[in-house]
Each structure stands twice: as structure tokens, then as C-alpha cells.
Design an enzyme around this catalytic site. Structure first.
Site, short mmCIF file in Angstrom:
data_model
loop_
_atom_site.label_atom_id
_atom_site.label_comp_id
_atom_site.label_asym_id
_atom_site.label_seq_id
_atom_site.Cartn_x
_atom_site.Cartn_y
_atom_site.Cartn_z
CB VAL A 1 -0.99 0.07 1.19
CG1 VAL A 1 -1.94 -1.12 1.17
CG2 VAL A 1 -0.27 0.19 2.53
CE LYS A 2 2.31 2.06 4.75
NZ LYS A 2 3.01 1.31 5.76
#
Ligand SMILES: *Cc1c(COP(=O)(O)O)cnc(C)c1O
Length: 399
Positions: A196-197
Site C-alpha cells: 500500500v505504500k
């Protein structure tokens, strides 16, 4: 504004497929580079990892980078390398992922939470100063959602009390504060490469620092406290001798992960540009809505837009945030929540005697906040779906 019936009330969802709040973007180049490594002789930490570390250090303006297998491991290694031990206190934000303060607990240190600012959701430097005691060893700010903390004031506190700053920049790769890159300010800074980063290695993380001593300790702690790279040991001309100097862990990255990370890093600017574009779209779409509060953006820093959050204003709605969040999910929009304040988790309540009321600003924001999808691979159509769904849901529940 559209006045459709939300799916949760029996209407049609805004889209047919579920749009998550975040998702990685892997290209063919990544697949090729990882495959190359898989076909090579060396697949655990080695030359590709060292190249990734060099490139990453350069990208964030730091001298040293130490690649590890998660952002959580990066926090653990950074705090251990800076020298956190039993009973040492570390001041951090309650408005974060539990990893931040868990890393303090791994070292038998004591996390002390300082409440956040109501506008940026970042730790309030005034509250940080109130928490400083003779047992404080480190200040551990978190750049929430990708917006840098007030580093002028945190650096001033760090100097005044002689306390190193370790920054949790899991959200803030590519952010700048008054022209300085996040990663180039504190004594050490950590990043996460969870999918998700900003960039991903599947799982992974990085510690960066300008301090040679911290870097040396971090390299050791990453691999059982042993003072040599594994690859050197196995080279023919290399020495078979090694010594374990300190108690370390098994946190090293693989060459497959590093190859993925290198490709992703090359595309970071493009990823950041797209994130900013989508965030601007959202800001323009929601700015005028009386029922929500859009993110405040500091004028003198560059936001990395890991998350786009909105606060609902319950006084203008017939339902609470939970209902809005569920309604968005029923529209197939992957709304989410960042974060349940860490001090409210049962483990923290039971073991650190934290309780409701400790940090009223974080608790208040938690009651009203939600995260809507934001990731570079989103199409303009996806962005329009989110805007449409949010306007529909809010329009329906407006007082
Ligand atoms: C993601 C994240 C971490 C931990 O990173 P992992 O790679 O998931 O271990 C730490 N702090 C914050 C604020 C994060 O969002």
C-alpha cells in the site's frame, strides 16, 4: 449534487467492482528484473540489495541506507541502533499504525504518546515537550498520510533536550519539508515497502541515516549482530571467520525484493505525480461540501499523499462516520480507517495503562475520519467513481 439512493439503503452501487483504498503498481520491467535475479546464482541479500540501498539513500538525501524485510523491522533496527533499551521512553504519536510503538516495546522500552494537532493530525510539538522526562531517549514522530510534521519545532526540541529524532516516514517517501527531503532531517528515518505504500518490494523497509555509527550498528543488528555481509563470507577469497557482536535479528532483504524495489524507485516520481494529481482532484471536488472536512495542507512542505482522508461533520449528517464508511463500501468504494489511536487498543490499555481521554484530539479525529481510495494506478474513471459515490452517500444522509 446527485441524490441517488445509496446501495446500503437498497439503491444501485456506484460501480460494479470493488476499488481498494490502495494497491501496488507492478510493471513488466519489474517482472523481468525479478526474474533475472531468480535465474542468477545469488538470491538472498547481495549486490542488488546494495545497489537498492545506494539508490534509495541518494533518493532521500541520506548517506547510508539499510534494507530490511519490513517497515516494522526498520523501526526495530533503527531504535536498537540508536540505543533504546529497557525502561527507556520514546515519545510518539497515538495516531499511527501500531508498528510504530510496538517497535519500542520489542526493546522493552516504554512508548509515551503525545496528542496530535487537529489540522495536520501530526504529533503536536507542544504535547511532545510536555511528555519529556529524564527517562526520555528518543522522539519518534510519524508523518501522517505523507504530510511532514512540524520539523522546525521537533528539531528544536531534539537539540534543546539532546534527544535524537527517529522519523517514521512509512507514509512520506518523496515528501519534503521546507525544501528538505524527508530522510535527510532526523538522526534516522524509516520507510516501508508494503504494497500500500509509495513503492513496494512485496514486504520490505529501509532505515536511512547520516550517522556512520548508527549505520554500522544497523547493518549488524539486521543479521544476528554479525559483523560481516553473508555474501563476503561465501566468496572464495573471503574469510570464513565471523563474530557475533551484539544480539541481532534476521531482518535482511532478498535480491528479488531489492530488484523490485529498484524498478519501483525509478518510477517514484511518476507515482508521486499521480498521487498529487488525484489528491488535487479530490480537494477540488470536496472543498465546498459543508458535511466534510478536507485535509489541511501545509504551504511550505510537499505532501507525499500516501492517504487521502476526510473528516465527516456529524452535526450536519443524520448518521455517524461508521454508517458513512459502510455505505461507501456498499458502493464498492474501499473506504478505510487510519487510525484507531494506538493507546485505545486492548493490549496498550492492559499493559501500559492507557485509557480513553488520554489524547482527546486523536480520539476526536478518530471518531470522524475516513480514508478514500488513492493510489497511482487508479484511472480517472475510478477517481470519478469515488467522487460520485461520496457525493451520493453524503447527499443522502445530509441533515
Ligand atoms: C506501514 C507502516 C509501518 C510498518 O510498515 P510494514 O512494512 O507494514 O511493517 C510503520 N508505520 C506506519 C505509520 C505505517 O503506515
Amino acid at each position: 449534487m446527485r441524490k441517488g439512493v445509496p446501495a446500503i439503503e437498497g439503491g444501485m452501487p456506484s460501480r460494479g467492482t470493488f476499488l481498494p483504498y490502495a494497491r501496488q503498481w507492478i510493471g513488466e520491467e519489474e517482472i523481468e528484473k525479478v526474474t533475472q535475479v531468480l535465474r542468477s546464482e545469488w538470491i538472498t541479500q547481495g549486490p542488488v540489495t546494495r545497489e537498492f540501498e545506494r539508490e534509495f539513500a541518494r533518493a532521500v538525501g541520506a548517506r547510508f541506507a539499510i534494507a530490511v524485510n519490513s517497515g516494522t523491522a526498520a523501526l526495530h533496527v533503527a531504535l536498537a541502533a540508536v540505543g533504546i533499551g529497557p525502561e527507556d521512553q520514546v515519545i510518539t504519536s497515538p495516531f499511527t499504525f501500531a508498528a510504530t510503538s510496538n517497535a519500542v516495546l520489542y526493546l522493552n522500552g516504554i512508548p509515551k504518546f503525545a496528542d496530535i494537532e487537529s489540522r495536520t493530525y501530526n504529533v503536536d510539538p507542544g504535547r511532545v515537550e510536555e511528555q519529556i522526562s529524564p527517562k526520555t531517549r528518543v522522539l519518534l514522530p510519524v508523518h501522517y498520510a505523507g504530510q511532514p510534521c512540524n520539523m522546525d519545532r521537533l528539531v528544536a526540541l531534539s537539540r534543546k533536550y539532546n534527544l535524537p529524532l527517529v522519523e517514521d516516514a512509512a507514509h512520506a517517501l518523496g515528501a519534503t519539508y521546507r525544501g528538505k527531503k524527508i530522510g535527510s532531517i532526523g538522526r534516522a528515518t524509516i520507510f516501508s515497502f508494503h504494497p500500500v505504500k509509495h513503492i513496494t518490494t512485496g514486504e520490505g523497509g529501509m532505515v536511512v541515516t547520516d550517522d556512520e555509527g548508527i549505520a554500522e550498528r544497523a547493518y549488524m543488528i539486521r543479521t544476528h549482530g554479525i559483523d560481516k555481509d553473508a555474501s563476503k563470507r561465501f566468496e572464495k577469497e573471503g574469510n570464513w571467520f565471523y563474530q557475533m557482536i551484539t544480539l541481532g535479528y534476521r531482518y535482511n532483504m532478498t535480491e528479488m525484493q531489492a530488484a523490485l524495489g529498484l524498478c519501483q524507485l525509478e518510477r517514484l516520481d511518476l507515482f508521486l505525480k499521480r498521487r498529487r494529481e488525484i489528491a488535487e482532484h479530490y480537494q477540488a471536488a470536496f472543498q465546498e461540501m459543508q458535511e466534510v472536512v478536507t485535509p489541511y495542507v501545509e504551504p511550505d512542505s510537499e505532501h507525499a499523499w500516501h492517504l487521502y482522508t476526510l473528516q465527516v461533520r456529524p452535526e450536519r449528517l443524520r448518521v455517524d462516520r461508521d454508517r458513512i464508511l459502510s455505505a461507501l463500501r456498499a458502493e464498492n468504494i474501499g473506504a478505510n480507517l487510519h487510525y484507531i489511536p494506538v493507546h485505545l487498543h486492548p493490549y496498550y490499555r492492559q499493559n501500559l495503562n492507557t485509557r480513553e481521554g488520554d489524547h482527546p484530539v486523536a480520539e476526536g479525529v478518530f471518531q470522524r475520519i475516513l480514508t478514500i481510495p488513492l493510489f497511482p494506478k487508479m484511472t480517472d474513471h475510478d477517481v470519478d467513481d469515488v467522487i460520485h459515490a461520496l457525493k451520493k452517500v453524503i447527499g443522502y444522509y445530509r441533515k
